[in-house]
Enzyme design. Structure first.
Site, PDB file in Angstrom:
ATOM      1  N   TYR A 121     -20.766  19.791   9.855  1.00 41.74           N
ATOM      2  CA  TYR A 121     -20.715  19.782   8.433  1.00 41.74           C
ATOM      3  C   TYR A 121     -22.134  19.809   7.714  1.00 41.74           C
ATOM      4  O   TYR A 121     -22.149  20.202   6.472  1.00 41.74           O
ATOM      5  CB  TYR A 121     -19.816  18.674   7.916  1.00 41.74           C
ATOM      6  CG  TYR A 121     -18.411  19.020   8.137  1.00 41.74           C
ATOM      7  CD1 TYR A 121     -17.743  18.943   9.272  1.00 41.74           C
ATOM      8  CD2 TYR A 121     -17.401  18.230   7.116  1.00 41.74           C
ATOM      9  CE1 TYR A 121     -16.465  19.260   9.294  1.00 41.74           C
ATOM     10  CE2 TYR A 121     -16.299  18.373   7.328  1.00 41.74           C
ATOM     11  CZ  TYR A 121     -15.646  18.897   8.301  1.00 41.74           C
ATOM     12  OH  TYR A 121     -14.074  18.781   8.375  1.00 41.74           O
ATOM     13  N   LYS A 167     -16.377  18.326  23.764  1.00 44.08           N
ATOM     14  CA  LYS A 167     -16.166  19.555  24.387  1.00 44.08           C
ATOM     15  C   LYS A 167     -17.251  19.923  25.375  1.00 44.08           C
ATOM     16  O   LYS A 167     -18.090  21.014  25.304  1.00 44.08           O
ATOM     17  CB  LYS A 167     -16.063  20.922  23.355  1.00 44.08           C
ATOM     18  CG  LYS A 167     -15.813  22.212  23.897  1.00 44.08           C
ATOM     19  CD  LYS A 167     -14.187  22.209  24.295  1.00 44.08           C
ATOM     20  CE  LYS A 167     -14.236  23.701  24.964  1.00 44.08           C
ATOM     21  NZ  LYS A 167     -12.674  24.078  25.308  1.00 44.08           N
ATOM     22  N   ASP A 199      -9.524  20.222  23.503  1.00 43.27           N
ATOM     23  CA  ASP A 199      -8.294  20.877  23.586  1.00 43.27           C
ATOM     24  C   ASP A 199      -7.172  20.139  24.317  1.00 43.27           C
ATOM     25  O   ASP A 199      -6.078  20.296  23.780  1.00 43.27           O
ATOM     26  CB  ASP A 199      -8.478  22.384  24.181  1.00 43.27           C
ATOM     27  CG  ASP A 199      -9.331  22.299  25.359  1.00 43.27           C
ATOM     28  OD1 ASP A 199      -9.934  21.125  25.892  1.00 43.27           O
ATOM     29  OD2 ASP A 199      -9.560  23.288  26.061  1.00 43.27           O
ATOM     30  N   ASP A 223     -11.597  15.763  12.185  1.00 44.65           N
ATOM     31  CA  ASP A 223     -11.038  16.144  11.213  1.00 44.65           C
ATOM     32  C   ASP A 223      -9.727  16.774  11.581  1.00 44.65           C
ATOM     33  O   ASP A 223      -8.543  16.473  10.900  1.00 44.65           O
ATOM     34  CB  ASP A 223     -11.802  17.148  10.423  1.00 44.65           C
ATOM     35  CG  ASP A 223     -10.966  17.902   9.175  1.00 44.65           C
ATOM     36  OD1 ASP A 223     -10.446  17.108   8.429  1.00 44.65           O
ATOM     37  OD2 ASP A 223     -11.067  19.160   9.075  1.00 44.65           O
ATOM     38  N   ASP A 227      -5.501  14.947  11.235  1.00 46.74           N
ATOM     39  CA  ASP A 227      -4.223  15.799  10.540  1.00 46.74           C
ATOM     40  C   ASP A 227      -3.240  15.770  11.432  1.00 46.74           C
ATOM     41  O   ASP A 227      -2.079  15.617  11.295  1.00 46.74           O
ATOM     42  CB  ASP A 227      -4.505  16.909  10.012  1.00 46.74           C
ATOM     43  CG  ASP A 227      -4.819  17.213   8.639  1.00 46.74           C
ATOM     44  OD1 ASP A 227      -5.576  16.249   8.295  1.00 46.74           O
ATOM     45  OD2 ASP A 227      -4.881  18.233   7.905  1.00 46.74           O
TER      46      ASP A 227
HETATM   47  C1  IPM Z   1     -10.979  15.419   5.097  1.00 42.66           C
HETATM   48  C2  IPM Z   1     -11.028  16.968   4.399  1.00 42.66           C
HETATM   49  C3  IPM Z   1     -12.601  17.119   4.136  1.00 42.66           C
HETATM   50  C4  IPM Z   1     -13.189  17.024   5.497  1.00 42.66           C
HETATM   51  C5  IPM Z   1     -13.049  18.211   3.466  1.00 42.66           C
HETATM   52  C6  IPM Z   1     -12.210  18.216   2.157  1.00 42.66           C
HETATM   53  C7  IPM Z   1     -14.333  18.477   3.168  1.00 42.66           C
HETATM   54  O1  IPM Z   1     -10.617  17.739   5.281  1.00 42.66           O
HETATM   55  O2  IPM Z   1     -11.240  14.383   4.745  1.00 42.66           O
HETATM   56  O3  IPM Z   1     -10.151  15.255   6.183  1.00 42.66           O
HETATM   57  O4  IPM Z   1     -13.295  17.937   6.377  1.00 42.66           O
HETATM   58  O5  IPM Z   1     -13.907  15.809   5.961  1.00 42.66           O
HETATM   59 MN    MN Z   2      -9.141  16.903   6.693  1.00 39.20          MN
END
Ligand code: IPM
Ligand code: MN
Ligand code: NAD
Length: 336
Positions: A121, A167, A199, A223, A227
């Site tokens: 990032y 990784k 993975d 990240d 999710d």
């Molecule tokens: C999160 C989001 C952010 C990230 C984006 C919007 C920059 O996906 O906070 O998980 O990737 O950190």
């Molecule tokens: Mn995210």
């Protein structure tokens, strides 16, 4: 001491809808806290041309904590100035490097500790003369050590198990990450450490998440895995996060984005934002009793007034109102 001040950044899309519920709850459980609203993301670009205006950053720097809704708007996806740049700049400016993303449900109780201000990032990126486009993953060992130490301490306070995800079979940064974890480990003899390739970590999370206690990993892996972890516990509408620095205000925000597909309809689940508010009460304001009361109220509201993402019909406002009713009934919560 001046009264604590929270900067509220409602953000974009469904952000302002869930942020409104957070404001109402914070006013109830922490009436002495001043709440100052500022712009970030697409809303800030529209108003000022900048996704993180100087006034917003100044306010955040001087705050006790930052409570943030999601940013992002499809209108700016291909623009040079994008909402997400404001968020990344804020995280970097506050050095909020330790991103705690808990995922709890049934027998699953995982805490993902995501490094937040390094890696892909923030490495150099661009376009070469021949048209090749590049992003680079860069980490200094000190950046790794500080987040890894945090994760060890957190594991000590939980079930004493730390999984470092990398990784290392491919990446230099991952081999360094693994070395740093192994160098730090002797300082925490009561924590059992394992290394898992990313993975395989995704697969293990999907099939047997209950084996994990604390997971520590770099920015982009964290990240993606967070999710996935959110999905295991009921979806993105439920998942909160806390982004902490060594000094200065933390940023408290849901894991989810601005949900453009449902924004404006009043049906976004505010639970992730409210649980982020609970993390703010605990880590940002040092008020664990209020944090626990809010968490209990959110759990009760999710059971009684589920929103459409959970198969129910409650609106954002109805879930929020139920949370406030529960708080008013909770003898452990401060009287309104
Ligand atoms: C999160 C989001 C952010 C990230 C984006 C919007 C920059 O996906 O906070 O998980 O990737 O950190
Ligand atoms: Mn995210
Ligand atoms: P998203 O998280 O916004 O949405 C993914 C799916 O989850 C959608 O179907 C959405 O409706 C659902 N969802 C998300 N939050 C919900 C909630 N509170 N209640 C019910 N359903 C919810 O991810 P996306 O669509 O990939 O991204 C949309 C925008 O959000 C992009 O611009 C992205 O950059 C941004 N984003 C911002 C943050 C942040 O500010 N921290 C985090 C992730 C994504």
């Amino acid at each position: 001491m001046p009264d604590p001040r929270v900067v509220l950044l409602p953000g974009d899309g469904a952000g302002p809808e869930v942020a409104e519920q957070a404001r109402l709850v914070l006013e109830l459980v922490a009436p002495d806290v001043e709440i100052e609203e500022q712009l970030i993301g697409a809303a800030a670009i529209r108003a000022t041309g900048d996704p993180l205006p100087a006034e917003t950053l100044e306010a955040c720097r001087g705050a006790s904590a930052v409570l943030k809704g999601p940013v992002g708007d499809p209108e700016f996806d291909a623009a040079d100035v994008r909402p997400e740049q404001g968020l990344l700049r804020l995280r970097a400016a506050l050095d909020a490097y330790a991103n705690l993303r808990p995922a709890v449900s049934g027998d699953i109780d995982v805490l993902i500790v995501r490094e937040l201000v390094g890696g892909l990032y923030f490495g150099s990126s661009g376009v070469r003369d021949d048209g090749t486009v590049f992003d680079t993953c860069e980490y200094h060992p000190n950046q790794v050590e500080r987040v890894v130490r945090r994760a060890f301490v957190l594991a000590q306070g939980r079930r004493g198990h730390l999984t470092s995800v990398d990784k290392a079979n491919v990446l230099e940064t991952s081999r360094m990450w693994r070395r740093v974890v192994n160098e730090v480990a002797p300082d925490f003899p009561d924590v059992q450490v394992e290394h898992v390739l990313v993975d395989n970590a995704a697969m293990q999370l999907a099939i047997a998440a209950q084996q994990f206690d604390v997971i520590v990993t770099e920015n982009m892996f964290g990240d993606i895995l967070s999710d996935l972890a959110a999905a295991l516990t009921g979806g993105l509408g439920l998942a909160p996060s806390a982004s902490l620095s060594d000094s200065g205000p933390g940023i408290f925000e849901p894991v989810h984005g601005s949900a453009p597909d449902i924004a404006g309809r009043g049906i976004a689940n505010p639970a992730a934002m409210l649980r982020s508010t609970a993390l703010l009460l605990e880590h940002g304001l040092g008020r664990p009793a209020e944090a626990r009361a809010l968490e209990r109220a959110v759990d009760a509201a999710l059971a009684a007034r589920p929103t459409p993402d959970l198969g129910g019909t409650a609106t954002t406002g109805e879930l929020g109102a139920f949370v406030r009713e529960q708080l008013a009934l909770d003898p452990a919560a401060p009287a309104p």
